[in-house]
Scaffold this motif. Sequence first.
Motif, PDB file in Angstrom:
ATOM      1  N   ASP A   1      63.749 122.445  24.435  1.00  0.00           N
ATOM      2  CA  ASP A   1      63.407 121.917  25.669  1.00  0.00           C
ATOM      3  C   ASP A   1      62.690 120.663  25.592  1.00  0.00           C
ATOM      4  OD1 ASP A   1      63.602 121.800  28.350  1.00  0.00           O
ATOM      5  OD2 ASP A   1      61.904 122.994  28.655  1.00  0.00           O
ATOM      6  N   LEU A   2      63.276 119.723  24.784  1.00  0.00           N
ATOM      7  CA  LEU A   2      62.702 118.460  24.503  1.00  0.00           C
ATOM      8  C   LEU A   2      62.770 117.610  25.708  1.00  0.00           C
ATOM      9  CD1 LEU A   2      64.088 117.515  21.084  1.00  0.00           C
ATOM     10  CD2 LEU A   2      62.015 118.671  21.640  1.00  0.00           C
ATOM     11  N   PRO A   3      61.575 116.938  26.255  1.00  0.00           N
ATOM     12  CA  PRO A   3      61.546 115.983  27.251  1.00  0.00           C
ATOM     13  C   PRO A   3      62.026 114.646  27.039  1.00  0.00           C
ATOM     14  CG  PRO A   3      59.460 116.012  26.092  1.00  0.00           C
ATOM     15  CD  PRO A   3      60.236 117.069  25.446  1.00  0.00           C
ATOM     16  N   VAL A   4      63.474 114.692  26.936  1.00  0.00           N
ATOM     17  CA  VAL A   4      64.192 113.349  26.406  1.00  0.00           C
ATOM     18  C   VAL A   4      65.331 112.983  27.435  1.00  0.00           C
ATOM     19  CG1 VAL A   4      63.653 113.434  24.075  1.00  0.00           C
ATOM     20  CG2 VAL A   4      66.018 114.577  24.926  1.00  0.00           C
ATOM     21  N   LEU A   5      65.716 111.829  27.586  1.00  0.00           N
ATOM     22  CA  LEU A   5      66.897 111.463  28.788  1.00  0.00           C
ATOM     23  C   LEU A   5      68.285 111.999  28.123  1.00  0.00           C
ATOM     24  CD1 LEU A   5      66.070 107.850  29.253  1.00  0.00           C
ATOM     25  CD2 LEU A   5      65.381 109.712  30.627  1.00  0.00           C
ATOM     26  N   ARG A   6      68.669 112.538  29.302  1.00  0.00           N
ATOM     27  CA  ARG A   6      70.103 113.147  28.981  1.00  0.00           C
ATOM     28  C   ARG A   6      71.183 112.231  29.884  1.00  0.00           C
ATOM     29  NH1 ARG A   6      66.453 117.130  27.923  1.00  0.00           N
ATOM     30  NH2 ARG A   6      66.868 118.500  26.306  1.00  0.00           N
ATOM     31  N   VAL A   7      72.437 112.713  29.480  1.00  0.00           N
ATOM     32  CA  VAL A   7      73.487 112.010  30.214  1.00  0.00           C
ATOM     33  C   VAL A   7      73.622 112.371  31.675  1.00  0.00           C
ATOM     34  CG1 VAL A   7      75.906 111.873  30.412  1.00  0.00           C
ATOM     35  CG2 VAL A   7      74.833 112.075  28.081  1.00  0.00           C
ATOM     36  N   GLN A   8      73.723 111.271  32.348  1.00  0.00           N
ATOM     37  CA  GLN A   8      73.927 111.571  33.782  1.00  0.00           C
ATOM     38  C   GLN A   8      75.259 111.162  34.268  1.00  0.00           C
ATOM     39  OE1 GLN A   8      71.055 112.355  35.856  1.00  0.00           O
ATOM     40  NE2 GLN A   8      69.986 112.384  33.600  1.00  0.00           N
ATOM     41  N   LEU A   9      75.757 112.351  35.119  1.00  0.00           N
ATOM     42  CA  LEU A   9      77.140 112.285  35.785  1.00  0.00           C
ATOM     43  C   LEU A   9      77.042 112.642  37.230  1.00  0.00           C
ATOM     44  CD1 LEU A   9      79.488 114.009  33.095  1.00  0.00           C
ATOM     45  CD2 LEU A   9      79.123 111.791  33.406  1.00  0.00           C
ATOM     46  N   PRO A  10      77.920 111.950  38.196  1.00  0.00           N
ATOM     47  CA  PRO A  10      77.917 112.307  39.342  1.00  0.00           C
ATOM     48  C   PRO A  10      78.566 113.742  39.433  1.00  0.00           C
ATOM     49  CG  PRO A  10      79.870 110.834  38.608  1.00  0.00           C
ATOM     50  CD  PRO A  10      79.038 110.852  37.588  1.00  0.00           C
ATOM     51  N   ALA A  11      77.925 114.296  40.760  1.00  0.00           N
ATOM     52  CA  ALA A  11      78.484 115.675  40.799  1.00  0.00           C
ATOM     53  C   ALA A  11      80.065 116.012  41.042  1.00  0.00           C
ATOM     54  CB  ALA A  11      77.762 116.414  42.157  1.00  0.00           C
ATOM     55  N   ASN A  12      80.544 114.891  41.878  1.00  0.00           N
ATOM     56  CA  ASN A  12      82.252 114.972  41.786  1.00  0.00           C
ATOM     57  C   ASN A  12      82.777 113.804  41.767  1.00  0.00           C
ATOM     58  OD1 ASN A  12      84.610 115.632  42.514  1.00  0.00           O
ATOM     59  ND2 ASN A  12      84.225 116.639  44.340  1.00  0.00           N
ATOM     60  N   ILE A  13      83.195 113.591  40.587  1.00  0.00           N
ATOM     61  CA  ILE A  13      83.768 112.257  40.196  1.00  0.00           C
ATOM     62  C   ILE A  13      84.829 111.738  41.122  1.00  0.00           C
ATOM     63  CG2 ILE A  13      85.418 110.961  38.365  1.00  0.00           C
ATOM     64  CD1 ILE A  13      83.945 112.648  36.311  1.00  0.00           C
ATOM     65  N   ALA A  14      85.697 112.731  41.869  1.00  0.00           N
ATOM     66  CA  ALA A  14      86.804 112.529  42.787  1.00  0.00           C
ATOM     67  C   ALA A  14      86.282 111.808  44.128  1.00  0.00           C
ATOM     68  CB  ALA A  14      87.660 113.744  43.074  1.00  0.00           C
TER      69      ALA A  14
END
Length: 429
Positions: free
Chosen positions: A130-143
């Motif tokens: 549970d490291l406090p690092v940045l992770r990939v961000q994606l939109p909830a629904n690409i469509a």
Amino acid sequence: GALRLGPWFRAVSPAVVKGMLAGIGILIFASQFHVMVDDKPHGTGLENLLSIPQAVWKGIGVNAAHSVGNALRVEGEPPQLRAHHLAARLGVLTIAVILLWQKFASKKLKLLPGPLVAIVVATAVAATMDLPVLRVQLPANIAEDIRLPRFETIQSAPWGELLVGGLMIAAVASAETMLSATALDQLKPGMRTNYDRELKAQGFGNVVCGFIGALPVTGVIVRSSTNVHAGAQTRLSTMLHGVWLGLAAIAFGGLLQMIPTASLAAVLVFTGYKLVKFQDFKGLLAVDWREAAIYAATMTTIVVENLLTGVLVGIALAALKLLESFSRLKVRLESGGDNRYALHLAGAATFVRLPRLAAALEQVPGGAELHVELDRLTYIDHACMELLHSWEEQHRTNGGGLTLDWDSLRAVFRQEGRADATPPDAEAA
């Protein structure tokens, strides 16, 4: 592509292509090094490169407590902590797994690309601890991001401005794609790009992108080289590359958002490092220092300015080198006694070297007999032909003579498609 202009991009000096790869590699390495420690890249490639020591300083844990205490806010998401030293360790772990996988994995295991294995390992470690690092961000629904054109938009669009902008994007994107394809052919021996088909495919893809509101697409060396290093063998790999990205983003968005951005950046840092091959520079230097200079100029300009400017500088320098090589002429005048002289010509006699030829002819005394040796002359243009003929006429009026094989000279002149080039009174001479 329909006009069959694609192959013209193959007429690029290898020194420019290798310098381009090295410059892009440095840009990737420098920018992603900052991302690997959960920091933002700076404004320019040179700034990113010069500030790498600062990124290292953050990555080794200096002021780590202060860094963890600073929250990085991402729009629409809760604040995330900037633990630079933890992100750096995930990046180092990612690169270490790639190197170990390449060295120790069996042939069957290597069917799984090393970067994929490294990302899985880094993601598992980050999730487990549970490291406090940045992770990939994606939109909830690409469509939901697809925007089809509406009739009102088409009716009121500034078509003149759109056309100019579209042509500019097409020109720049096509150049980048073709140059990347040229570089890729060198990275992957045995494969050869169909340049016209590549341009047609890119044009078709951008038409589709325009209709759904997406950004224009172009071929880039980053994804291409990553694909090659992952073991890609055929053109199908690049299409499947897009298929897997689309499926992963649609079906496994939640899983992708567990991936630390530091580990993805580490893969690109490794890719950038692989693109910078200084043995290419040594090889060019061993052949011709001017080729090495073109390599260095292309690479440096890309890092300091941008990709397009760097490539244009490299092409311009290569053209100047070609012009200098093509117009190189050695002129040597020898005295043989009894008022006899021999003029030795070696290389290409063009208008660029006409002053040198004229200076040598002026050294011949009036009334002397001059013999011109042409056996090492590779090319002569109309300006130099006219100079020899006019000098001969003037020299004969002063009682001198000229011995010159005009048939041989015409043969050299015809090599450039001027079969009708016969100097005035050549037969009489």
